[in-house]
Motif scaffolding. Structure first.
Motif, PDB file in Angstrom:
ATOM      1  N   LEU A 174       0.829  -1.201   0.000  1.00  0.00           N
ATOM      2  CA  LEU A 174       0.000   0.000   0.000  1.00  0.00           C
ATOM      3  C   LEU A 174       0.866   1.255   0.000  1.00  0.00           C
ATOM      4  O   LEU A 174       0.530   2.266  -0.630  1.00  0.00           O
ATOM      5  CB  LEU A 174      -0.926  -0.005   1.222  1.00  0.00           C
ATOM      6  N   THR A 175       2.000   1.180   0.694  1.00  0.00           N
ATOM      7  CA  THR A 175       2.949   2.298   0.739  1.00  0.00           C
ATOM      8  C   THR A 175       4.324   1.794   0.303  1.00  0.00           C
ATOM      9  O   THR A 175       4.862   0.875   0.925  1.00  0.00           O
ATOM     10  CB  THR A 175       3.057   2.882   2.149  1.00  0.00           C
ATOM     11  N   PRO A 176       4.877   2.316  -0.782  1.00  0.00           N
ATOM     12  CA  PRO A 176       6.201   1.849  -1.234  1.00  0.00           C
ATOM     13  C   PRO A 176       7.247   2.043  -0.149  1.00  0.00           C
ATOM     14  O   PRO A 176       7.204   2.993   0.640  1.00  0.00           O
ATOM     15  CB  PRO A 176       6.481   2.715  -2.457  1.00  0.00           C
ATOM     16  N   GLN A 177       8.175   1.110  -0.111  1.00  0.00           N
ATOM     17  CA  GLN A 177       9.230   1.140   0.882  1.00  0.00           C
ATOM     18  C   GLN A 177      10.562   1.454   0.205  1.00  0.00           C
ATOM     19  O   GLN A 177      10.765   1.124  -0.956  1.00  0.00           O
ATOM     20  CB  GLN A 177       9.323  -0.208   1.605  1.00  0.00           C
ATOM     21  N   CYS A 178      11.444   2.104   0.983  1.00  0.00           N
ATOM     22  CA  CYS A 178      12.768   2.460   0.477  1.00  0.00           C
ATOM     23  C   CYS A 178      13.817   1.705   1.286  1.00  0.00           C
ATOM     24  O   CYS A 178      13.851   1.799   2.515  1.00  0.00           O
ATOM     25  CB  CYS A 178      12.997   3.972   0.575  1.00  0.00           C
ATOM     26  N   ARG A 179      14.614   0.901   0.577  1.00  0.00           N
ATOM     27  CA  ARG A 179      15.629   0.093   1.241  1.00  0.00           C
ATOM     28  C   ARG A 179      16.952   0.204   0.494  1.00  0.00           C
ATOM     29  O   ARG A 179      17.007   0.690  -0.647  1.00  0.00           O
ATOM     30  CB  ARG A 179      15.194  -1.369   1.308  1.00  0.00           C
ATOM     31  N   LYS A 180      17.996  -0.254   1.165  1.00  0.00           N
ATOM     32  CA  LYS A 180      19.297  -0.302   0.514  1.00  0.00           C
ATOM     33  C   LYS A 180      19.337  -1.465  -0.458  1.00  0.00           C
ATOM     34  O   LYS A 180      18.804  -2.529  -0.202  1.00  0.00           O
ATOM     35  CB  LYS A 180      20.412  -0.443   1.541  1.00  0.00           C
ATOM     36  N   ASP A 181      20.021  -1.235  -1.552  1.00  0.00           N
ATOM     37  CA  ASP A 181      20.195  -2.272  -2.544  1.00  0.00           C
ATOM     38  C   ASP A 181      21.132  -3.335  -1.982  1.00  0.00           C
ATOM     39  O   ASP A 181      22.258  -3.025  -1.577  1.00  0.00           O
ATOM     40  CB  ASP A 181      20.764  -1.678  -3.831  1.00  0.00           C
ATOM     41  N   PRO A 182      20.729  -4.609  -1.911  1.00  0.00           N
ATOM     42  CA  PRO A 182      21.627  -5.639  -1.375  1.00  0.00           C
ATOM     43  C   PRO A 182      22.904  -5.787  -2.184  1.00  0.00           C
ATOM     44  O   PRO A 182      23.939  -6.179  -1.649  1.00  0.00           O
ATOM     45  CB  PRO A 182      20.777  -6.915  -1.443  1.00  0.00           C
ATOM     46  N   ASN A 183      22.847  -5.431  -3.478  1.00  0.00           N
ATOM     47  CA  ASN A 183      24.032  -5.564  -4.322  1.00  0.00           C
ATOM     48  C   ASN A 183      24.927  -4.333  -4.256  1.00  0.00           C
ATOM     49  O   ASN A 183      26.105  -4.403  -4.620  1.00  0.00           O
ATOM     50  CB  ASN A 183      23.606  -5.812  -5.773  1.00  0.00           C
ATOM     51  N   ASN A 184      24.371  -3.249  -3.809  1.00  0.00           N
ATOM     52  CA  ASN A 184      25.135  -2.002  -3.737  1.00  0.00           C
ATOM     53  C   ASN A 184      24.584  -1.197  -2.564  1.00  0.00           C
ATOM     54  O   ASN A 184      23.508  -0.605  -2.666  1.00  0.00           O
ATOM     55  CB  ASN A 184      25.027  -1.217  -5.042  1.00  0.00           C
ATOM     56  N   ASN A 185      25.332  -1.179  -1.462  1.00  0.00           N
ATOM     57  CA  ASN A 185      24.842  -0.500  -0.273  1.00  0.00           C
ATOM     58  C   ASN A 185      24.799   1.006  -0.421  1.00  0.00           C
ATOM     59  O   ASN A 185      24.239   1.696   0.427  1.00  0.00           O
ATOM     60  CB  ASN A 185      25.710  -0.854   0.939  1.00  0.00           C
ATOM     61  N   GLN A 186      25.422   1.546  -1.468  1.00  0.00           N
ATOM     62  CA  GLN A 186      25.450   2.991  -1.660  1.00  0.00           C
ATOM     63  C   GLN A 186      24.173   3.488  -2.320  1.00  0.00           C
ATOM     64  O   GLN A 186      23.959   4.694  -2.404  1.00  0.00           O
ATOM     65  CB  GLN A 186      26.678   3.381  -2.510  1.00  0.00           C
ATOM     66  N   GLU A 187      23.375   2.595  -2.843  1.00  0.00           N
ATOM     67  CA  GLU A 187      22.155   2.993  -3.546  1.00  0.00           C
ATOM     68  C   GLU A 187      20.922   2.529  -2.768  1.00  0.00           C
ATOM     69  O   GLU A 187      20.963   1.537  -2.036  1.00  0.00           O
ATOM     70  CB  GLU A 187      22.115   2.400  -4.951  1.00  0.00           C
ATOM     71  N   LEU A 188      19.877   3.294  -2.976  1.00  0.00           N
ATOM     72  CA  LEU A 188      18.587   2.948  -2.392  1.00  0.00           C
ATOM     73  C   LEU A 188      17.646   2.471  -3.498  1.00  0.00           C
ATOM     74  O   LEU A 188      17.743   2.904  -4.645  1.00  0.00           O
ATOM     75  CB  LEU A 188      17.975   4.144  -1.669  1.00  0.00           C
ATOM     76  N   VAL A 189      16.757   1.630  -3.099  1.00  0.00           N
ATOM     77  CA  VAL A 189      15.798   1.100  -4.076  1.00  0.00           C
ATOM     78  C   VAL A 189      14.397   1.248  -3.519  1.00  0.00           C
ATOM     79  O   VAL A 189      14.189   1.278  -2.302  1.00  0.00           O
ATOM     80  CB  VAL A 189      16.093  -0.384  -4.389  1.00  0.00           C
ATOM     81  N   TYR A 190      13.480   1.395  -4.418  1.00  0.00           N
ATOM     82  CA  TYR A 190      12.066   1.377  -4.057  1.00  0.00           C
ATOM     83  C   TYR A 190      11.591  -0.077  -4.015  1.00  0.00           C
ATOM     84  O   TYR A 190      11.829  -0.843  -4.957  1.00  0.00           O
ATOM     85  CB  TYR A 190      11.218   2.137  -5.085  1.00  0.00           C
ATOM     86  N   VAL A 191      10.937  -0.449  -2.948  1.00  0.00           N
ATOM     87  CA  VAL A 191      10.301  -1.764  -2.862  1.00  0.00           C
ATOM     88  C   VAL A 191       8.797  -1.540  -3.000  1.00  0.00           C
ATOM     89  O   VAL A 191       8.140  -1.076  -2.069  1.00  0.00           O
ATOM     90  CB  VAL A 191      10.645  -2.467  -1.538  1.00  0.00           C
TER      91      VAL A 191
END
Length: 765
Positions: free
Chosen positions: A45-62
């Motif tokens: 219902l609400t997108p989540q923002c997490r660190k990319d497991p392959n690159n800790n310097q980037e964030l990803v939308y879940v």
């Protein structure tokens, strides 16, 4: 809405990300994101923002997660939900855990393993076992330790289901039944509702008894009659049908009419599916006829003597209508041909008459001309002057000959019947001499009259057949299971969990055989080796005239009352047959207790059909003012007599189980508290001692079985063995035991009697 297998970006998700990381939202705006594996997409219902497991310097939308299909139901090795093979996976993630659908800063979808927080939601199946293995072992488990079971649906389709789906299926079914205020009812066919045989000698009873009917079933390959009539290897052999003769049990229609509004009725038979379908049609016709008769009695219009036709009779009526139509068509065509011949004959008569008139006119004119010429010749001859029309003498001599020559006429006519032409007269067209039938049109009128009557009869029969089919939909629907549908269970095994995956806690079973249900290893109720508690055992039905004929399917169940009964087994008298009336009454009482208006929903949740039936049986003798204490004589051999505690580890003898389930207590010795002696024969020491006790009745085993079959307390009047029991005095002295100081010599006789009885029953089976 979200499409399966695709993930869409939420523009508000940028507010969740850290301000230190700038995402390339422009690159993912209005872009299509595709899933990297197959499964069910669950959008957050609400997108989540997490660190990319392959690159800790980037964030990803879940934006969501993808769950692999758990394959809750499998048909022929394919999942009934996703359609994929159940023994293979479409991704390397064989654990079945959900995976997050992630978008990195560049707008690309990342493929990562499931987060540890979502591990609890994992539950997919890798299904290393194929479907055939599950069918052979319904209790098999997959690599994750989850159980699988087999479920046979309406129509005979067997699927493999997971334990979670079984619970959901049972919950939905129970809720649907409770909404409709119904219960489930499973019925057996042979020797429960009917007695069937394929012996052709039974055909002599068709028409003599109204409850004897005929079924038509295809002959099995290699049948002697098929080989005799059709030869081997001929494709037309499939058209040969073998008649089966069925005698319906008395009061069958009354029983079904009384319970069909309270139960969802199913058929579970040891016969083939086609046999079960035909029997369901036959029973539905019988019930439809019964309701039609009842309706006519109530409205005072009389009783309609015309019943639904059997399958064979309806087929023959349709054939007669078709053949009569062909005959009418032939007569009509012949009449049209005859009318055409008559019309042509009329035209030929007119032509003949016109031709004769023209010939007569020409002859008259010629004669007139000849007379004129002759008169002129005579006038010239009187003056001795030749007439200008007169010729030479030679011509005069030739004239009579010329006049005498017959003029040749050319006519067209049909040849005579014998093949010769007749040029003098025009022959009329006639029908062939080979036709011996009169052609006055009466045949066509008679055929049309017969066709009209047959059509009216067929119309009524088709209308009643439609009513019967609607009755079948109302009673049985497509809820039919045969031995061909559950062949993996074996011939002598019936499993309730095959129909109701959670044990059928809202189902009652009506069958004449207990052993087939006791042979199942997954019964939810009942002792090991004994039938489940929701089995409503009925007396095996045998119609006297069919006793000497072979049964169609499995043999009937065991009836321990046969040895104590006397009389002609082939008798047609069925006035004593009340089994289905007892069964209908028991089923109504079960339904009334389950849906008692005084119960709350919480109380009803605790009720089960096996529990209700067990309680009803126990109340037969348990509610008596005086506790029922039975003595068995000649029914249980010595080597099988044990105490009640010893029976817990093994199946009880039938007579002991019946008495205990009805609330009675079995004792080995006659005491002042003994209430009944159930004996196989008279004259034993136990019986002689029991007759000295006031109120202790010596009865046949038929009394106990009727109490068990009807689930009610029956009168002992017609079951007393020997003299009536002594009356109970108003007041009795102190209770004391009446025991023999010596051994009961009749026990050895009882032991031998029962051994002979067991051997005889085994030989019948």
């Amino acid at each position: 809405p979200r499409d399966k297998g695709s993930v869409h970006e939420n523009p508000n998700a940028t507010n969740i990300c850290s301000s230190q990381t700038k995402l390339n939202t422009k690159s993912i705006d209005n872009s299509e994101v595709r899933a990297h594996l197959d499964g069910f997409l669950r959008i957050y219902l609400t997108p989540q923002c997490r660190k990319d497991p392959n690159n800790n310097q980037e964030l990803v939308y879940v934006l969501g997660k993808i769950e692999l299909c758990k394959h809750p139901a499998i048909i022929d090795g394919l999942c009934a939900v996703c359609g994929q093979p159940a023994n293979s996976t479409s991704t390397s993630n064989s654990s079945g855990a959900p995976q997050d659908a992630q978008i990195n800063a560049n707008g690309n979808l990342n493929s990562s393993t499931a987060q540890s927080t979502n591990s609890a939601m994992a539950g997919g199946y890798a299904h290393p076992h194929d479907d055939q293995r599950r069918l052979q072992n319904p209790a098999s488990k997959d690599d994750n330790g989850r159980g699988h079971g087999s479920l046979t649906l309406s129509g005979g389709v067997t699927i493999s289901i997971s334990s979670e789906y079984a619970l959901k299926f049972s919950s939905d079914s129970s809720q649907s039944l409770r909404t409709a205020k119904k219960l489930n009812l499973v019925l057996d066919l042979d020797h429960t509702l009917l007695h069937a045989t394929a012996d052709r000698r039974a055909s002599s009873w068709i028409g003599k008894c109204e409850d004897v009917h005929t079924l038509l079933l295809p002959m099995m390959e290699g049948h002697p009659l098929q080989q005799k009539q059709g030869g081997g290897g001929n494709s037309n052999n499939m058209n040969w049908m073998q008649p089966h003769y069925v005698k319906l049990r008395p009061n069958l229609a009354e029983c079904l009419c009384g319970v069909m509004d309270q139960y969802e009725v199913s058929i579970y038979t040891a016969g083939t599916r086609l046999y079960a379908e035909k029997c369901a049609d036959l029973i539905s016709r019988h019930v439809a006829d019964y309701q039609r008769r009842i309706g006519r009695k109530e409205d005072g219009s009389g009783i309609d003597g015309d019943a639904c036709l059997d399958e064979g009779d309806l087929f023959m009526l349709r054939e007669n209508v078709a053949r009569t139509k062909d005959r009418v068509s032939w007569y009509t065509s012949r009449k049209e041909r005859q009318d055409y011949v008559d019309k042509m004959n009329q035209q030929l008569q007119i032509q003949k008459k016109e031709s004769e008139e023209k010939r007569e006119a020409a002859d008259a004119e010629k004669q007139k001309d000849d007379e004129i010429v002759g008169a002129e010749i005579k006038a010239w001859d009187s003056n001795n002057e030749p007439h200008m029309m007169a010729g030479s003498e030679e011509d005069v001599e030739m004239a009579p000959k010329a006049n005498q020559k017959k003029r040749k006429r050319v006519t067209f006519s049909l040849p005579d019947v014998d093949g010769n032409d007749n040029n003098d007269n025009i022959r009329e067209m006639q029908p062939s001499k080979k036709s011996k039938e009169p052609n006055d049109g009466t045949e066509l009128e008679d055929a049309n009259k017969i066709l009209k009557e047959l059509k009216q009869k067929l119309e009524q029969a088709e209308k009643k057949e439609a009513e019967a089919q609607n009755m079948r939909k109302k009673i049985f629907g497509s809820r039919i299971i045969s031995r061909t549908d559950v062949g993996d269970l074996g011939r002598d095994v019936k499993s309730l969990k095959r129909v109701f995956p959670c044990g059928g806690m809202m189902a009652a079973i009506v069958d004449d055989r207990e052993d087939v249900w006791a042979n199942a290893t997954n019964n939810s109720t009942g002792r090991k080796g004994e039938p489940p508690d929701n089995l409503l055992f009925v007396r095996p039905y045998h119609w006297g005239p069919f006793q000497k004929f072979a049964d169609v399917n499995n043999s009937a169940g065991e009836d321990i009352t046969l040895q104590s009964e006397s009389g002609d087994i082939t008798s047609l008298d069925e006035t004593h047959e009340r089994q289905l009336l007892w069964t209908a009454d028991t089923l109504r009482r079960i339904h009334d207790r389950f849906y008692d208006a005084s119960l709350s929903e919480e109380q009803r949740d605790k009720l089960t059909v096996p529990g209700i039936l067990k309680q009803m049986r126990n109340e037969v003798f348990g509610n008596a003012k005086k506790p029922a204490k039975f003595i068995l004589s000649g029914l249980v051999p010595l080597h099988k007599q044990r105490t009640s505690t010893e029976y817990i580890k093994s199946p009880r003898p039938l007579i002991v189980r019946y008495a205990e389930e009805l609330g009675a207590k079995i004792e080995n010795e006659v005491t002042i508290d003994s209430t009944h002696v159930i004996a196989a024969r008279d004259g034993t020491d136990k019986i002689l001692r029991a007759r000295k006790i006031p109120g202790c009745a010596v009865v046949k085993v038929t009394w106990l079985m009727e109490c068990y079959w009807s689930c009610t307390l029956q009168s002992i009047d017609s079951h007393i063995l020997g003299p009536k029991p002594l009356p109970v005095p108003p007041s009795s002295g102190p209770k004391r035991s009446i025991l023999l100081t010596e051994s009961d010599s009749s026990e050895e006789d009882d032991d031998g009697f029962f051994d002979d009885f067991e051997k005889e029953m085994e030989s019948k089976e």
